[in-house]
Design an enzyme around this catalytic site. Structure first.
Site, mmCIF file in Angstrom:
data_model
loop_
_atom_site.group_PDB
_atom_site.id
_atom_site.type_symbol
_atom_site.label_atom_id
_atom_site.label_comp_id
_atom_site.label_asym_id
_atom_site.label_seq_id
_atom_site.Cartn_x
_atom_site.Cartn_y
_atom_site.Cartn_z
ATOM 1 N N GLU A 126 -20.008 -2.942 12.615
ATOM 2 C CA GLU A 126 -21.424 -3.040 12.664
ATOM 3 C C GLU A 126 -21.844 -0.987 11.994
ATOM 4 O O GLU A 126 -20.765 -0.348 12.934
ATOM 5 C CB GLU A 126 -21.770 -2.799 14.023
ATOM 6 C CG GLU A 126 -21.680 -3.853 15.086
ATOM 7 C CD GLU A 126 -21.843 -4.364 16.365
ATOM 8 O OE1 GLU A 126 -22.630 -2.847 16.870
ATOM 9 O OE2 GLU A 126 -22.224 -4.698 16.804
ATOM 10 N N ILE A 156 -18.491 -7.702 7.139
ATOM 11 C CA ILE A 156 -17.203 -8.691 7.287
ATOM 12 C C ILE A 156 -16.674 -9.128 5.456
ATOM 13 O O ILE A 156 -17.717 -9.612 4.705
ATOM 14 C CB ILE A 156 -18.336 -9.405 8.174
ATOM 15 C CG1 ILE A 156 -19.054 -8.503 9.033
ATOM 16 C CG2 ILE A 156 -18.106 -10.537 8.367
ATOM 17 C CD1 ILE A 156 -18.520 -7.324 9.835
ATOM 18 N N ARG A 268 10.122 3.994 -22.077
ATOM 19 C CA ARG A 268 9.403 4.870 -22.228
ATOM 20 C C ARG A 268 9.650 6.447 -23.147
ATOM 21 O O ARG A 268 10.663 6.847 -22.328
ATOM 22 C CB ARG A 268 8.188 5.458 -21.847
ATOM 23 C CG ARG A 268 7.220 6.523 -22.361
ATOM 24 C CD ARG A 268 5.482 6.223 -23.895
ATOM 25 N NE ARG A 268 5.001 6.793 -23.461
ATOM 26 C CZ ARG A 268 4.897 8.163 -24.453
ATOM 27 N NH1 ARG A 268 6.069 8.043 -25.448
ATOM 28 N NH2 ARG A 268 4.450 9.201 -24.441
ATOM 29 N N GLN A 337 1.226 8.215 -11.865
ATOM 30 C CA GLN A 337 1.402 9.186 -13.174
ATOM 31 C C GLN A 337 2.020 9.096 -14.005
ATOM 32 O O GLN A 337 2.633 9.769 -15.204
ATOM 33 C CB GLN A 337 1.749 10.013 -12.006
ATOM 34 C CG GLN A 337 1.845 11.773 -12.816
ATOM 35 C CD GLN A 337 0.770 12.458 -12.912
ATOM 36 O OE1 GLN A 337 -0.352 12.364 -12.604
ATOM 37 N NE2 GLN A 337 1.001 13.627 -13.541
ATOM 38 N N GLU A 364 -8.660 -2.804 9.350
ATOM 39 C CA GLU A 364 -8.139 -3.120 10.342
ATOM 40 C C GLU A 364 -7.594 -1.682 10.744
ATOM 41 O O GLU A 364 -6.468 -1.930 11.762
ATOM 42 C CB GLU A 364 -7.053 -3.297 9.735
ATOM 43 C CG GLU A 364 -7.149 -4.485 8.794
ATOM 44 C CD GLU A 364 -7.589 -6.137 9.266
ATOM 45 O OE1 GLU A 364 -8.315 -5.878 10.895
ATOM 46 O OE2 GLU A 364 -8.522 -6.682 8.752
ATOM 47 N N THR A 366 -8.436 3.057 11.416
ATOM 48 C CA THR A 366 -8.760 3.851 10.063
ATOM 49 C C THR A 366 -6.771 4.650 10.399
ATOM 50 O O THR A 366 -6.744 4.291 11.873
ATOM 51 C CB THR A 366 -9.494 4.441 10.801
ATOM 52 O OG1 THR A 366 -9.443 5.684 11.298
ATOM 53 C CG2 THR A 366 -10.930 3.999 9.731
ATOM 54 N N SER A 367 -6.712 5.439 9.894
ATOM 55 C CA SER A 367 -5.572 6.188 9.624
ATOM 56 C C SER A 367 -5.610 7.043 10.979
ATOM 57 O O SER A 367 -4.314 7.414 11.961
ATOM 58 C CB SER A 367 -4.805 6.752 8.915
ATOM 59 O OG SER A 367 -4.718 5.563 7.682
#
Length: 381
Positions: A126, A156, A268, A337, A364, A366-367
């Protein structure tokens, strides 16, 4: 739960890999550019997944699913998360809150969901309640024959296209958290759903995140998921599994970028040597390799504990989700990089990996929330 040999799991992995790389990966650029998947194409891909026996692969036998062991589910997850976030959805990773369905709901809802003909999502977040279930404000009041829901949800997944939305609402404000919430199955066509919006996002293009309101939305007693007051338990039934899925998304993204950067570094040439011969690049590749393997081991341990029903599974899932999501950002940054200017261009998917990885540190749980849960667990010992 069925047992599977290593050969059977390898075959399942190979089937998933072919489907993902032959059918889904070629669609990534198209989905990214359109920020959408044509409904007819999405339906077709779901039916292809059904025909391969992949759709709803995470469901237990009690819900009519295959009841795969943890190793088999992880094999599928590692392969489907090779592709972009919206295209992983065609494998039908269904919410395990469906375990709370009663017999009538199982008969009414599950056949179409398992067949990929209908889609279900759940609405927890929410505007003032993200990872904090104690801050849920959507209210459900008991009326004759059902409940009336009022409030708003945001971020959602696929709410605009889902046939059913499992909505978490407050039913008993004075009760402890584990008894104050209830889950309701709201049909997408319910006239009480108002103000459906689609958010524009930094990444995850083609994966729809929606906001909506419920305005005097009537839901019958037949569409209460579980018993009144079971909402916290119903959501927790899904959350550890969903954190494993999220961690696997980070792992799949990082693994793909790592493989691409290794191949590029060997081709490369700069300063009369391939990039792979420069120590600075070797260090980045080594760090990526170690972090990816560490995330994989955390994910596998958490999945095994969940399968065994161990109390330690909750914290193990938090560890896996925290580390994998943070790892995905670090690895994607190093991959970009290594590619240099080409990595920043939209001609390659590398810049998409960089953008997509960032969201996994939020969704799902937060850290920061994962760290709080882990710290409380450690300090309680």
């Amino acid at each position: 739960m069925q047992s599977m040999s290593e050969d059977e799991i390898a075959m399942l992995r190979a089937t998933t890999r072919r489907f993902v790389r032959d059918r889904l990966v070629p669609l990534e650029a198209q989905v990214e550019a359109a920020d959408d998947i044509e409904p007819a194409l999405l339906a077709q891909l779901r039916q292809e997944a059904v025909a391969l026996g992949l759709y709803g692969f995470n469901l237990p036998e009690s819900l009519g699913g295959p009841g795969l062991p943890a190793d088999a589910k992880l094999a599928v997850l590692e392969e489907i998360t090779y592709t972009s976030v919206p295209l992983t959805e065609v494998a039908g990773y269904l919410p395990l809150s469906l375990n709370f369905c009663n017999a009538e709901q199982r008969a009414r809802l599950l056949p179409a969901l398992r067949a990929g003909k209908e889609v279900i999502t759940y609405a927890m977040t929410e505007p003032d309640a993200g990872s904090d279930l104690g801050a849920i404000r959507m209210r459900a009041q008991k009326k004759d024959g059902g409940w009336v829901l009022n409030g708003s949800k945001q971020f959602i997944s696929h709410a605009e296209t889902a046939n059913h939305i499992i909505v978490l609402a407050l039913t008993d404000p004075g009760a402890p958290l584990k008894r104050r919430l209830t889950t309701f199955i709201v049909a997408r066509g319910n006239p009480g759903i108002a103000g459906m919006t689609r958010y524009r996002k930094m990444g995850w293009r083609g994966y729809h995140l929606n906001g909506f309101s419920l305005d005097n939305c009537f839901v019958s007693d037949a569409d209460v998921l579980g018993q009144p007051g079971d909402g916290f338990l119903a959501i927790m039934e899904s959350i550890n599994h969903d954190r494993i899925f999220s961690a696997c998304r980070s792992l799949g993204l990082a693994q793909r970028g790592h493989e691409m950067s290794c191949a590029y570094a060997k081709e490369r040439v700069a300063f009369d040597a391939t990039l792979s011969q420069h120590q600075g690049i070797q260090f980045m590749i080594a760090d990526n390799d170690v972090e990816i393997e560490a995330a994989r081991l955390l994910i596998y341990r958490a999945a095994k504990l969940i399968e065994a029903g161990e109390p330690a599974a909750r914290i193990a899932a938090s560890r896996a989700k925290l580390y994998a999501s943070e790892m995905g950002c670090r690895v994607s940054d190093r991959v970009l990089q290594i590619f240099g200017g080409m990595g920043y261009m939209c001609d390659l998917p590398v810049e998409r990996f960089y953008r997509d990885a960032r969201a996994f540190r939020i969704g799902e749980g937060t850290s920061e929330m994962q760290r709080i849960q882990i710290a409380r667990h450690v300090l309680a010992d």
